[in-house]
Design a protein around this motif. Structure first.
Motif, PDB file in Angstrom:
ATOM      1  N   LEU A 273       2.113 -22.984 -27.800  1.00  0.00           N
ATOM      2  CA  LEU A 273       2.076 -24.114 -26.881  1.00  0.00           C
ATOM      3  C   LEU A 273       2.192 -25.456 -27.599  1.00  0.00           C
ATOM      4  N   ASP A 274       2.038 -25.455 -28.915  1.00  0.00           N
ATOM      5  CA  ASP A 274       2.153 -26.689 -29.698  1.00  0.00           C
ATOM      6  C   ASP A 274       3.550 -26.893 -30.268  1.00  0.00           C
ATOM      7  N   LEU A 275       4.520 -26.063 -29.820  1.00  0.00           N
ATOM      8  CA  LEU A 275       5.853 -26.109 -30.425  1.00  0.00           C
ATOM      9  C   LEU A 275       6.815 -27.062 -29.728  1.00  0.00           C
TER      10      LEU A 275
ATOM     11  N   LEU B 143       2.810 -10.956 -32.777  1.00  0.00           N
ATOM     12  CA  LEU B 143       3.990 -11.288 -31.994  1.00  0.00           C
ATOM     13  C   LEU B 143       5.137 -11.606 -32.937  1.00  0.00           C
ATOM     14  N   LEU B 144       6.279 -10.959 -32.719  1.00  0.00           N
ATOM     15  CA  LEU B 144       7.458 -11.230 -33.536  1.00  0.00           C
ATOM     16  C   LEU B 144       8.417 -12.191 -32.840  1.00  0.00           C
ATOM     17  N   GLU B 145       8.674 -11.953 -31.544  1.00  0.00           N
ATOM     18  CA  GLU B 145       9.589 -12.815 -30.797  1.00  0.00           C
ATOM     19  C   GLU B 145       9.160 -12.862 -29.337  1.00  0.00           C
ATOM     20  N   LEU B 146       9.524 -13.963 -28.682  1.00  0.00           N
ATOM     21  CA  LEU B 146       9.250 -14.136 -27.248  1.00  0.00           C
ATOM     22  C   LEU B 146      10.399 -14.907 -26.634  1.00  0.00           C
ATOM     23  N   ARG B 147      10.827 -14.488 -25.447  1.00  0.00           N
ATOM     24  CA  ARG B 147      11.875 -15.196 -24.710  1.00  0.00           C
ATOM     25  C   ARG B 147      11.377 -15.510 -23.300  1.00  0.00           C
TER      26      ARG B 147
ATOM     27  N   LEU C  14      14.003 -20.337 -23.572  1.00  0.00           N
ATOM     28  CA  LEU C  14      13.137 -20.630 -24.720  1.00  0.00           C
ATOM     29  C   LEU C  14      13.041 -19.378 -25.587  1.00  0.00           C
ATOM     30  N   HIS C  15      13.309 -19.537 -26.889  1.00  0.00           N
ATOM     31  CA  HIS C  15      13.227 -18.418 -27.823  1.00  0.00           C
ATOM     32  C   HIS C  15      12.231 -18.775 -28.927  1.00  0.00           C
ATOM     33  N   VAL C  16      11.119 -18.029 -28.973  1.00  0.00           N
ATOM     34  CA  VAL C  16      10.088 -18.234 -29.992  1.00  0.00           C
ATOM     35  C   VAL C  16      10.183 -17.085 -30.993  1.00  0.00           C
ATOM     36  N   GLN C  17      10.179 -17.405 -32.297  1.00  0.00           N
ATOM     37  CA  GLN C  17      10.340 -16.390 -33.336  1.00  0.00           C
ATOM     38  C   GLN C  17       9.329 -16.624 -34.449  1.00  0.00           C
ATOM     39  N   ARG C  18       8.759 -15.530 -34.945  1.00  0.00           N
ATOM     40  CA  ARG C  18       7.822 -15.621 -36.065  1.00  0.00           C
ATOM     41  C   ARG C  18       8.607 -15.722 -37.358  1.00  0.00           C
ATOM     42  N   VAL C  19       8.309 -16.748 -38.154  1.00  0.00           N
ATOM     43  CA  VAL C  19       8.935 -16.942 -39.467  1.00  0.00           C
ATOM     44  C   VAL C  19       7.807 -17.013 -40.487  1.00  0.00           C
ATOM     45  N   GLU C  20       7.661 -15.926 -41.264  1.00  0.00           N
ATOM     46  CA  GLU C  20       6.560 -15.776 -42.217  1.00  0.00           C
ATOM     47  C   GLU C  20       5.225 -15.906 -41.481  1.00  0.00           C
TER      48      GLU C  20
ATOM     49  N   ASN D 288      13.166 -22.446 -30.290  1.00  0.00           N
ATOM     50  CA  ASN D 288      14.480 -23.015 -30.042  1.00  0.00           C
ATOM     51  C   ASN D 288      14.825 -22.816 -28.573  1.00  0.00           C
ATOM     52  N   THR D 289      15.562 -23.755 -28.012  1.00  0.00           N
ATOM     53  CA  THR D 289      16.027 -23.633 -26.634  1.00  0.00           C
ATOM     54  C   THR D 289      17.512 -23.328 -26.654  1.00  0.00           C
TER      55      THR D 289
END
Length: 454
Positions: free
Chosen positions: A109-111, A136-140, A149-155, A161-162
Motif C-alpha cells: 500500500l506504500d508503493l 508473496l511473489l507477484e500480485l495483479r 497494477l502489477h506488484v512483484q517481489r524483488v529480493e 508497475n501499472t
C-alpha cells in the motif's frame, strides 16, 4: 548423501535455521576429527580399536547421517491463482486467508497512488496472486479496462508497475430512418443512447429537432468500438455523421489536429459549431412565434412580439445560446425576471419570465455557450410558464427561428491538406453505409439486375 527436497509439513523458519546450523557444526567437527585421526595415524603406529570404540563410531556416524537426511521443506512457487473478493473482505483479510505475511500488504500500500487503490477493493473484484509458502511473489489487480497494477517481489522488497493495455479500434456504421422521433429511430437502428444525444447536439445549429423533423428523414453514424484481446469493452467516439432533413444533407466529421484537439467540421472545413444555438432549451414547443403585429394575450392590444415564446415546465433549465457576458440581470417590467447577454459588439440575446437565476450569476459574469443561466417560470406578464427569447443584431430584433447564424472558426488553411486526407475514409464509409449494395442480392437475380442496368 541424498537430500530429500520433497514437500512436507511446513516447519517454522526458526526450526529450519537451527537444524541447518547443527548440521554444519556436526559436519565440520567430523571433518576436523577425521583430519586429526589421519595425522596421528601417520605419526604413530595404529592402535587396535576396542568393541566400545567401534560401537561409538557407528553411533556417531548414524547421528551425522540422521542430521543431514532430515527433510528440509522448500516450498515450490505456486502457479497464478485468482481470488474473488467477497462482501466485507479487505486486502488484509485476503492476505490472512491466503496465509501471507501481514507486513506484505502493508508494504504494498506504500508503493504509490495506484497501489493504494487496493484499499478500496470491493465485492466482485479479483486479485491474481502467485506465492511461495507465506511469501508473496507477484500480485495483479485490474484498475480499469485499460490499466492493470502489477506488484512483484524483488529480493527483499516489492515493486509496483501499472501496465496499460493496447486497445483495438474498429469502426461501425449505423443507419436509421425517422418515422416518429429521433430517439425512437435511433433505438430501432441500434444506435447507443449516448450517440443519439450527441447526434442531436451535433446538428442542433442547423436542425430544430422539435419542429423540423419529417417522416423519411434519415441519419448515418460512423462510430468507434473499442476491443481488448478480441472482446468488446465499450463504444468509442462518434467519428462522422450525416443527417438528411427534408432533403437537405448535413454532414459532420471529427478532425484531430496536430496538438491532439478534436472538433467536428463540415467536409469543406467549416466549423460545425456556430456562434449561437438555434434554441435556448433542450426540448421546445413554440407557443408564440415572432410577430410584429401580434395581439397581446393579457393587454388585448396589438403589440409587436419581437421574440419567440417556448412553452416549457417551470424549472426547465435555460441555456445561453452563445458565449457572452451578462449585460443585465433583474426585473424588467412585463418581462419579469430577465437576463440579457452581450455577445461581442453586434449580438445580444434576451431571456425573460424566469422563475429564478442560476446561483452565482451576476451582471458582468462571463458565460459559455450551453451554460445554464436560469430556469423557466412565469414572472412578469405571463399566462403560464414559458421562456420569451429575443435575438438582436446591432440593436435590431431578428427572428431567431430563421436567421442565418454565424459560424465559429474554420480549419486553418495550412491544415486543409491534412484535414482532407484524414476525413476521406470517413466520408467514403458514410456513403457506402447508406448506399444499397447490389452484392447483397441473391446470386440468381444478379444477372437480371445487371441486364436491367443502363
Amino acid at each position: 548423501m541424498k537430500l530429500d527436497y520433497s514437500p512436507a509439513e511446513q516447519v517454522p523458519r526458526s526450526a529450519r535455521r537451527i537444524v541447518l546450523a547443527a548440521t554444519v557444526c556436526v559436519v565440520g567437527l567430523a571433518t576436523l576429527v577425521s583430519r586429526e585421526s589421519i595425522a596421528k595415524r601417520d605419526l604413530a603406529p595404529p592402535v587396535p580399536l576396542s568393541d566400545v570404540d567401534v560401537a561409538e563410531a557407528v553411533a556417531y556416524e548414524q547421528a551425522i547421517q540422521s542430521a543431514v537426511s532430515d527433510p528440509l521443506v522448500v516450498p515450490a512457487a505456486s502457479e497464478w491463482s485468482t481470488v474473488r473478493i467477497q462482501p466485507g473482505q479487505t486486502l488484509s483479510t485476503v492476505f490472512e486467508a491466503e496465509g501471507l505475511a501481514s507486513d506484505h500488504w502493508m508494504a504494498i500500500l506504500d508503493l504509490g497512488p495506484d497501489a493504494r487503490q487496493l484499499r478500496r477493493i470491493k465485492a466482485g473484484d479479483s486479485l491474481e496472486i502467485r506465492k511461495s509458502g507465506d511469501d508473496l511473489l507477484e500480485l495483479r489487480y485490474e484498475l480499469d479496462d485499460l490499466r492493470t497494477l502489477h506488484v512483484q517481489r524483488v529480493e527483499d522488497r516489492f515493486e509496483a508497475n501499472t501496465l496499460t493495455a493496447e486497445l483495438e479500434r474498429h469502426t461501425r456504421s449505423i443507419t436509421g430512418t425517422i418515422d416518429s422521433s429521433l430517439f425512437i429511430a435511433g433505438q430501432k437502428a441500434g444506435l447507443p443512447v449516448r450517440m443519439v444525444m450527441e447526434l442531436a447536439e451535433l446538428f442542433r445549429y442547423d436542425i430544430d429537432f422539435a419542429l423540423d423533423l419529417r417522416d423519411g428523414d434519415r441519419f448515418t453514424v460512423v462510430m468507434e468500438e473499442l476491443y481488448k484481446d478480441g472482446v468488446k469493452l465499450r463504444d468509442g467516439d462518434m467519428l462522422a455523421a450525416e443527417f438528411v432533413n427534408q432533403g437537405k444533407v448535413h454532414r459532420a466529421v471529427r478532425y484531430k489536429d496536430g496538438e491532439g484537439r478534436s472538433a467536428f467540421y463540415t467536409p469543406d472545413g467549416q466549423s460545425l459549431r456556430k456562434a449561437f444555438f438555434r434554441t435556448p432549451l433542450d426540448v421546445v414547443r413554440i407557443s408564440s412565434h415572432f410577430n410584429l403585429r401580434r395581439r397581446h394575450p393579457i393587454l388585448n392590444t396589438i403589440r409587436a412580439h419581437k421574440g419567440v415564446d417556448y412553452a416549457a415546465g417551470s424549472g426547465t433549465p435555460i441555456k445561453a445560446t452563445g458565449d457572452g457576458r451578462v449585460a443585465f440581470m433583474g426585473i424588467k417590467g412585463g418581462y419579469g425576471r430577465v437576463v440579457i447577454l452581450q455577445h461581442g459588439q453586434s449580438y445580444e440575446t434576451l431571456y425573460a419570465h424566469m422563475s429564478r437565476y442560476r446561483a452565482g450569476l451576476r451582471a458582468g459574469s462571463k458565460v459559455k455557450q450551453g451554460q445554464i443561466i436560469g430556469y423557466v417560470g412565469s414572472s412578469g406578464l405571463a399566462t403560464a410558464p414559458h421562456l420569451h427569447y429575443e435575438f438582436r443584431v446591432n440593436g435590431i430584433h431578428k427572428n431567431p427561428v430563421n436567421i442565418v447564424m454565424p459560424r465559429a472558426n474554420p480549419i486553418p488553411r495550412q491544415q486543409l491538406t491534412a484535414f482532407q486526407s484524414q476525413i476521406a475514409p470517413l466520408i467514403s464509409q458514410i456513403e457506402s453505409a447508406r448506399t444499397p449494395r447490389v452484392a447483397q442480392a441473391p446470386a440468381a437475380i444478379l444477372p437480371a439486375i445487371s441486364a436491367a442496368t443502363p
